[in-house]
Design a protein around this motif. Structure first.
Motif, short mmCIF file in Angstrom:
data_model
loop_
_atom_site.label_atom_id
_atom_site.label_comp_id
_atom_site.label_asym_id
_atom_site.label_seq_id
_atom_site.Cartn_x
_atom_site.Cartn_y
_atom_site.Cartn_z
N THR A 61 0.76 -1.04 -0.02
CA THR A 61 0.26 0.07 -0.13
C THR A 61 1.00 1.19 -0.03
O THR A 61 0.26 2.34 -0.39
CB THR A 61 -0.87 0.16 1.08
N SER A 62 2.16 1.25 0.32
CA SER A 62 2.90 2.11 0.46
C SER A 62 3.29 2.75 -1.16
O SER A 62 3.69 3.94 -1.34
CB SER A 62 4.34 2.25 1.02
N ALA A 63 3.14 2.04 -2.10
CA ALA A 63 3.05 2.51 -3.31
C ALA A 63 2.11 3.69 -3.46
O ALA A 63 2.57 4.63 -4.42
CB ALA A 63 2.87 1.64 -4.38
N PHE A 64 0.97 3.78 -3.08
CA PHE A 64 0.05 4.96 -3.09
C PHE A 64 0.64 6.07 -2.35
O PHE A 64 0.53 7.24 -2.76
CB PHE A 64 -1.35 4.40 -2.67
N GLU A 65 1.19 5.72 -1.18
CA GLU A 65 1.67 6.77 -0.34
C GLU A 65 2.92 7.54 -0.91
O GLU A 65 3.15 8.86 -0.91
CB GLU A 65 1.83 6.16 0.89
N ASP A 78 10.44 19.12 -11.28
CA ASP A 78 10.25 18.66 -12.72
C ASP A 78 10.78 17.17 -12.92
O ASP A 78 11.92 16.79 -13.38
CB ASP A 78 11.02 19.37 -13.83
N CYS A 79 10.32 16.27 -12.01
CA CYS A 79 10.67 15.00 -11.68
C CYS A 79 9.39 14.11 -11.74
O CYS A 79 8.58 14.22 -10.84
CB CYS A 79 11.28 14.72 -10.45
N ALA A 80 9.43 12.91 -12.60
CA ALA A 80 8.35 12.12 -12.55
C ALA A 80 8.40 10.99 -11.49
O ALA A 80 9.71 10.80 -11.13
CB ALA A 80 8.18 11.44 -14.02
N ILE A 81 7.31 10.49 -10.95
CA ILE A 81 7.66 9.31 -9.82
C ILE A 81 6.97 8.25 -10.71
O ILE A 81 5.78 8.24 -10.93
CB ILE A 81 6.83 9.84 -8.67
N LEU A 82 7.73 7.16 -10.39
CA LEU A 82 7.20 5.66 -11.00
C LEU A 82 7.23 4.89 -9.82
O LEU A 82 8.30 4.61 -9.14
CB LEU A 82 7.98 5.28 -12.02
N CYS A 83 5.93 4.33 -9.39
CA CYS A 83 5.57 3.37 -8.32
C CYS A 83 5.56 2.03 -8.97
O CYS A 83 4.15 1.69 -9.41
CB CYS A 83 4.75 3.81 -7.54
N PRO A 84 6.42 1.03 -8.93
CA PRO A 84 5.89 -0.15 -9.55
C PRO A 84 5.29 -0.92 -8.30
O PRO A 84 5.19 -0.92 -7.22
CB PRO A 84 7.33 -0.80 -9.74
N ILE A 85 4.34 -1.91 -8.84
CA ILE A 85 3.59 -2.64 -7.78
C ILE A 85 4.02 -4.24 -7.95
O ILE A 85 3.57 -4.79 -9.06
CB ILE A 85 1.90 -2.54 -7.98
N PHE A 86 4.59 -4.94 -7.13
CA PHE A 86 4.97 -6.12 -7.29
C PHE A 86 3.92 -7.17 -6.13
O PHE A 86 4.38 -7.07 -5.18
CB PHE A 86 6.49 -6.35 -6.92
N PRO A 87 2.99 -7.73 -6.68
CA PRO A 87 2.02 -8.32 -5.81
C PRO A 87 2.50 -9.65 -5.10
O PRO A 87 3.32 -10.39 -5.38
CB PRO A 87 0.77 -8.73 -6.85
N VAL A 88 1.85 -9.69 -3.76
CA VAL A 88 2.11 -11.08 -3.13
C VAL A 88 1.29 -11.95 -3.98
O VAL A 88 0.44 -11.77 -4.62
CB VAL A 88 1.17 -10.93 -1.66
#
Length: 283
Positions: A61-65, A78-88
């Motif tokens: 859930t910290s991916a959203f945070e 001027d920086c994009a943020i990429l949050c991968p999600i690696f599921p359980v």
């Protein structure tokens, strides 16, 4: 007229779902895995922006945070943020921690992340051949091991409170050391490349719970030396700092007084570090 309306709807949808806080997207290379981004207005205007990859912990859930927590940083820098999600349970075995160690069965999480970055660079017309990485807790596992394996891909790495660390020990095998990195991952450890990465480490000095991080014989990732870096997260991160510095890496280290295992109380230090690093890099 209908074509114009359709075109307008497509542009509006792109503005809503592809920029700012984006929709969750599946990886084209492996749709079992997902990602979401914050894409700043500068990118929508066709300008070049940098990239920060922010990796979640065990709970995911910290991916959203992290996406939302770094959005203001991304807007003003001027920086994009990429949050991968690696599921359980991605292999149907209930496993939670495979991504932390880079490989799980036939899955190479480092390669998967690189493919996500490449895919999104193409989507947004950006050069993200180098990027920054941040991770906290389980993401801290991932961030420092990714930096060990792919330092040439990074301009910065911020490592937050990992439960276990891989020391740059040529006498011990992965994941405790790096002796067999070339055989296991197809490329040797490059200390000189890691020394060119701006490295930050952050942990609370009250982050002292050990129930989740002590490796017992017979557990999934137990191996000889698994607990040798220390008992607590601060001890283990200090061991990682010493190991990196012995290899020629300059480490900025923040041990925050009175903070336990609280990611949102630590990311301000990461933002400050990345802001300084970006300023230096751009000038």
């Amino acid at each position: 007229m209908q074509e114009l309306a359709s075109s307008g709807a497509a542009l509006r949808a792109r503005a809503i779902y592809d920029y700012g806080e984006t929709a969750i997207m599946a990886s084209t290379v492996d749709p079992r895995f997902h990602m979401m981004l914050y894409v700043p207005p500068a990118a929508a205007e066709g300008k070049k922006v940098d990239l920060l990859v922010a990796v979640h912990g065990t709970g995911r859930t910290s991916a959203f945070e992290f996406r939302d927590g770094f959005a203001e940083f991304g807007l003003y820098n001027d920086c994009a943020i990429l949050c991968p999600i690696f599921p359980v349970n991605v292999r149907g075995d209930g496993a939670r921690s495979g991504y932390k160690y880079m490989q799980e069965g036939d899955i190479r999480y480092d390669r998967l992340l690189l493919s996500m970055v490449e895919e999104m660079a193409g989507k947004y017309g950006q050069d993200w051949s180098k990027f920054a990485i941040f991770g906290y807790s389980g993401g801290g596992h991932f961030a420092h091991r990714f930096a060990i394996l792919h330092p040439e891909k990074l301009w910065a790495a911020s490592i937050g409170a990992p439960g276990s660390v891989t020391l740059l020990d040529p006498e011990r095998d992965w994941w405790v050391g790096v002796r067999d990195v070339a055989e296991r991952f197809g490329k040797p450890f490059d200390a000189s490349a890691l020394a060119r990465v701006a490295v930050h480490m952050v942990v609370g000095d009250a982050d002292l719970e050990t129930w989740e991080i002590a490796h017992a014989p017979g557990s999934s990732y137990f191996m000889e030396g698994a607990n040798d870096a220390g008992a607590t997260r601060p001890e283990r991160l200090r061991s990682l700092k010493a190991s990196f510095e012995a290899a020629g890496v300059n480490v900025t280290f923040d041990e925050i007084p009175g903070v336990s295992h609280d990611r949102m109380k630590c990311i301000g230090h990461t933002k400050a570090f990345l802001t300084r690093t970006l300023k230096e890099m751009r000038t």
